[in-house]
Design a protein around this motif. Structure first.
Motif, PDB file in Angstrom:
ATOM      1  N   VAL A   3     -11.521   9.292  -2.716  1.00  0.00           N
ATOM      2  CA  VAL A   3     -10.609   8.040  -2.551  1.00  0.00           C
ATOM      3  C   VAL A   3      -9.288   8.041  -1.921  1.00  0.00           C
ATOM      4  O   VAL A   3      -9.009   7.569  -1.384  1.00  0.00           O
ATOM      5  N   GLY A   4      -8.790   9.195  -2.583  1.00  0.00           N
ATOM      6  CA  GLY A   4      -7.535   9.555  -2.153  1.00  0.00           C
ATOM      7  C   GLY A   4      -7.199   9.812  -0.760  1.00  0.00           C
ATOM      8  O   GLY A   4      -6.231   9.274   0.133  1.00  0.00           O
ATOM      9  N   TRP A 149       2.387  -9.101   3.230  1.00  0.00           N
ATOM     10  CA  TRP A 149       2.547  -7.943   3.969  1.00  0.00           C
ATOM     11  C   TRP A 149       2.541  -6.741   2.853  1.00  0.00           C
ATOM     12  O   TRP A 149       2.023  -5.631   3.013  1.00  0.00           O
ATOM     13  N   PRO A 150       3.556  -7.084   1.803  1.00  0.00           N
ATOM     14  CA  PRO A 150       3.448  -5.879   0.790  1.00  0.00           C
ATOM     15  C   PRO A 150       2.365  -5.401   0.249  1.00  0.00           C
ATOM     16  O   PRO A 150       1.817  -4.280  -0.220  1.00  0.00           O
ATOM     17  N   TRP A 151       1.178  -6.382   0.318  1.00  0.00           N
ATOM     18  CA  TRP A 151      -0.263  -5.996  -0.422  1.00  0.00           C
ATOM     19  C   TRP A 151      -0.759  -5.027   0.550  1.00  0.00           C
ATOM     20  O   TRP A 151      -1.805  -4.361   0.083  1.00  0.00           O
ATOM     21  N   LEU A 152      -0.372  -4.657   1.913  1.00  0.00           N
ATOM     22  CA  LEU A 152      -1.103  -3.811   2.564  1.00  0.00           C
ATOM     23  C   LEU A 152      -0.606  -2.445   1.874  1.00  0.00           C
ATOM     24  O   LEU A 152      -1.519  -1.402   2.019  1.00  0.00           O
ATOM     25  N   PHE A 153       0.311  -2.462   1.157  1.00  0.00           N
ATOM     26  CA  PHE A 153       0.624  -0.881   0.443  1.00  0.00           C
ATOM     27  C   PHE A 153       0.423  -1.101  -0.896  1.00  0.00           C
ATOM     28  O   PHE A 153       0.043  -0.081  -1.461  1.00  0.00           O
ATOM     29  N   LEU A 154       0.389  -2.426  -1.573  1.00  0.00           N
ATOM     30  CA  LEU A 154       0.260  -2.286  -2.943  1.00  0.00           C
ATOM     31  C   LEU A 154      -1.430  -2.007  -3.335  1.00  0.00           C
ATOM     32  O   LEU A 154      -1.784  -1.919  -4.592  1.00  0.00           O
ATOM     33  N   VAL A 155      -2.112  -2.281  -2.370  1.00  0.00           N
ATOM     34  CA  VAL A 155      -3.665  -2.145  -2.700  1.00  0.00           C
ATOM     35  C   VAL A 155      -3.967  -0.681  -2.827  1.00  0.00           C
ATOM     36  O   VAL A 155      -5.041  -0.472  -3.435  1.00  0.00           O
ATOM     37  N   ASN A 156      -2.873   0.293  -2.474  1.00  0.00           N
ATOM     38  CA  ASN A 156      -3.049   1.691  -2.691  1.00  0.00           C
ATOM     39  C   ASN A 156      -3.056   1.903  -4.407  1.00  0.00           C
ATOM     40  O   ASN A 156      -3.230   3.178  -4.733  1.00  0.00           O
ATOM     41  N   VAL A 157      -2.230   1.335  -4.864  1.00  0.00           N
ATOM     42  CA  VAL A 157      -1.509   1.469  -6.332  1.00  0.00           C
ATOM     43  C   VAL A 157      -2.853   1.867  -7.468  1.00  0.00           C
ATOM     44  O   VAL A 157      -2.589   2.903  -7.987  1.00  0.00           O
ATOM     45  N   LEU A 158      -3.584   0.744  -7.531  1.00  0.00           N
ATOM     46  CA  LEU A 158      -4.635   0.963  -8.754  1.00  0.00           C
ATOM     47  C   LEU A 158      -5.654   2.046  -8.437  1.00  0.00           C
ATOM     48  O   LEU A 158      -5.777   2.996  -9.242  1.00  0.00           O
ATOM     49  N   SER A 163      -7.319   7.420  -9.500  1.00  0.00           N
ATOM     50  CA  SER A 163      -7.847   8.677  -8.971  1.00  0.00           C
ATOM     51  C   SER A 163      -7.044   9.893  -9.625  1.00  0.00           C
ATOM     52  O   SER A 163      -7.747  10.855  -9.796  1.00  0.00           O
ATOM     53  N   VAL A 164      -5.836   9.699  -9.795  1.00  0.00           N
ATOM     54  CA  VAL A 164      -5.053  10.656 -10.311  1.00  0.00           C
ATOM     55  C   VAL A 164      -5.512  11.054 -11.669  1.00  0.00           C
ATOM     56  O   VAL A 164      -5.575  12.070 -12.135  1.00  0.00           O
ATOM     57  N   ALA A 165      -5.809   9.926 -12.570  1.00  0.00           N
ATOM     58  CA  ALA A 165      -6.251  10.258 -13.921  1.00  0.00           C
ATOM     59  C   ALA A 165      -7.744  10.960 -13.977  1.00  0.00           C
ATOM     60  O   ALA A 165      -7.879  11.744 -14.722  1.00  0.00           O
ATOM     61  N   ILE A 166      -8.428  10.389 -13.057  1.00  0.00           N
ATOM     62  CA  ILE A 166      -9.872  11.039 -13.225  1.00  0.00           C
ATOM     63  C   ILE A 166      -9.602  12.554 -12.453  1.00  0.00           C
ATOM     64  O   ILE A 166     -10.294  13.523 -13.287  1.00  0.00           O
TER      65      ILE A 166
END
Length: 491
Positions: A3-4, A149-158, A163-166
């Protein structure tokens, strides 16, 4: 981990479709707009060859968690950037983090899975690696037309947080050796960074300024000197930035060459389709993405077949078949006209999509499958770097071919249309009855009246020339296969 990696690769394409929206929002001048992409790409190609050394120093687990955390935070920074300079800083951080994520995934395939599962693991990683550029225009177009346009980058957050937690729970712990960082060859690192950065800049500017301009020649000369210095230092040091000694292994060297050639074809096709659909057909980002989705669907359908064959058939045979089919799919697009759209682009995409996994999966086995575990991280970094460099050089060559040949083709089409050539009229999607006779209107006036059709036809022919070039370069990969040694697996 996949995913990353998927987010890191996808980020390039979804942003590319929305550069005009970002430009307008931040009041960026048109001549600086492309640096939003270039900054990311430069940072990424610098980070990729460092991954092997960093994974030994920090451990693969720590490097992955750190890189994905940095990528997620940098994505938030990009979304809330108030100006161009701030956005570029966070794009550089994104690129540095993303460049580490890609080779880490392919290293994990050969370090964390037994041989019997490596084919499936490589396929999953490979599908996501090559699917991201194909889905990028669709995702980017949808986000741009539906949200801001900021959502182009915010889609990476969740996905990044999840992925970091798992990964923090599931990835095996391993000890690093921080002493390696103190012994790092900083001069070699500087030479590598300078060489790769200037190479990206020269490839970006050369099609417009000309390959023989003083600026480009000066940049390329500096690139050669810098990278030559890096190679010399790397071969002489006990702890090099990247283990270039791996190229002494014939299979690894050939696999890297195949990765380079594949990068030219993969990124070249992903670049040429939006150029044609946007400039010739006049489609918007979302419509372009929907047309290109065919390649992604074909990849997904071919992936299970690739897994089964990879476990049963000689990697050399699969690689040769994959490159032949991929070159055929690229060459098929040479026959596009100004009226070609979804139907005419369907089957070439199907052929390319089905071939892609066979251009990635067996060469990955050839490159990394027989390396000692300690060599896999460096091998994965170099193997993936070659694909990215191939893509960068391929796109630069494509731009050069298009913009050098479009004027020539336009003049030829215009002359033939004035002469009422039915073949030229059919190619330009115009009826000869719509063209005035030279007995009543001067030829130059006729050309001016039908200029839009002439320019579209000329651009189409220039794009077709680029398709032919990329197809020919891809076919070269087949000539390398006879030199690969057989890679028999351990049970």
């Amino acid at each position: 981990m996949c995913v990353g990696m998927f987010m890191a690769i996808l980020d390039i394409q979804i942003v590319a479709t929305s550069l005009p929206a970002i430009r307008d929002a931040l009041n960026i001048s048109p001549d600086r707009m492309s640096w939003i992409q270039t900054a990311y790409l430069i940072a990424e190609v610098i980070a990729i060859p460092l991954t092997g050394l960093l994974s030994r120093a920090l451990s693969g687990r720590r490097l992955f968690l750190g890189a994905l955390t940095l990528f997620t935070l940098a994505s938030i920074g990009c979304a809330f950037s108030p100006d161009f300079a701030t956005l570029i800083v966070f794009r550089i951080l994104q690129g540095l983090a993303g460049g580490c994520l890609i080779p880490l995934v392919f290293s994990a395939v050969f370090l964390m899975f037994p041989v019997r599962q490596q084919g499936l693991a490589t396929t999953i990683a490979g599908v996501l690696a090559v699917l991201a550029p194909t889905l990028g225009p669709t995702v980017g177009g949808y986000i741009t037309q539906t949200y801001s346009w900021p959502w182009l980058f915010l889609v990476n957050v969740l996905p990044g947080i999840a992925s970091v937690a798992i990964a923090a729970v599931l990835l095996p712990r391993a000890a690093g050796d921080l002493r390696l960082l103190r012994r790092m060859d900083w001069i070699g690192l500087a030479a590598l960074a300078l060489g790769l950065a200037l190479l990206e800049i020269s490839l970006k500017e050369a099609p417009e300024r000309g390959w023989t301009s003083l600026l480009i020649l000066g940049l390329l000369a500096t690139v050669i000197v810098s990278l030559a210095g890096f190679v010399v230092r790397s071969l002489r040091r006990d702890l090099p930035i990247a283990d270039l000694g791996l190229f002494r292994d014939r299979n690894f060297a050939i696999a890297c060459a195949l990765s380079f050639i594949f990068g030219m074809g993969l990124f070249g096709s992903v670049y040429l389709m939006p150029v044609f659909l946007g400039l010739v057909r006049g489609h918007g980002p979302l419509d372009i993405g929907l047309v290109m989705l065919v390649t992604g669907v074909a990849q997904l359908l071919a992936a299970p077949v690739a897994v089964q064959l990879e476990q049963r058939v000689d990697a050399r045979i699969l690689t040769a078949g994959g490159f032949l089919c991929f070159a055929a799919g690229l060459g098929w697009s040479f026959f596009q006209t100004a009226a070609t759209d979804f139907d005419g682009m369907f089957w070439p995409q199907v052929v390319r999509g089905c071939a892609i996994m066979f251009c990635l999966l067996p060469p990955t086995r050839i490159a990394l499958g027989l390396l000692a575990e300690s060599k896999v991280p460096d091998g994965s970094a170099l193997f993936n770097l070659m694909r990215n460099l191939g893509g960068a050089i391929g796109v630069a060559l494509i731009d050069t071919v298009i913009w050098q040949r479009v004027e020539m083709h336009s003049k030829d089409i215009g002359t033939r249309l004035v002469e009422l050539d039915p073949d030229a009229a059919a190619f330009a999607d115009i009826s000869v009855h719509e063209i005035p006779s030279v007995a009543f209107v001067p030829p130059e006036s006729i050309v001016e009246m039908i200029r839009p059709q002439v320019e579209k036809a000329g651009l189409t022919l220039a794009i077709n020339d680029a398709w032919a070039m990329v197809a020919a370069l891809t076919a070269i990969g087949v000539l390398l296969i006879p030199f690969v040694r057989r890679t028999d697996r351990a049970p």
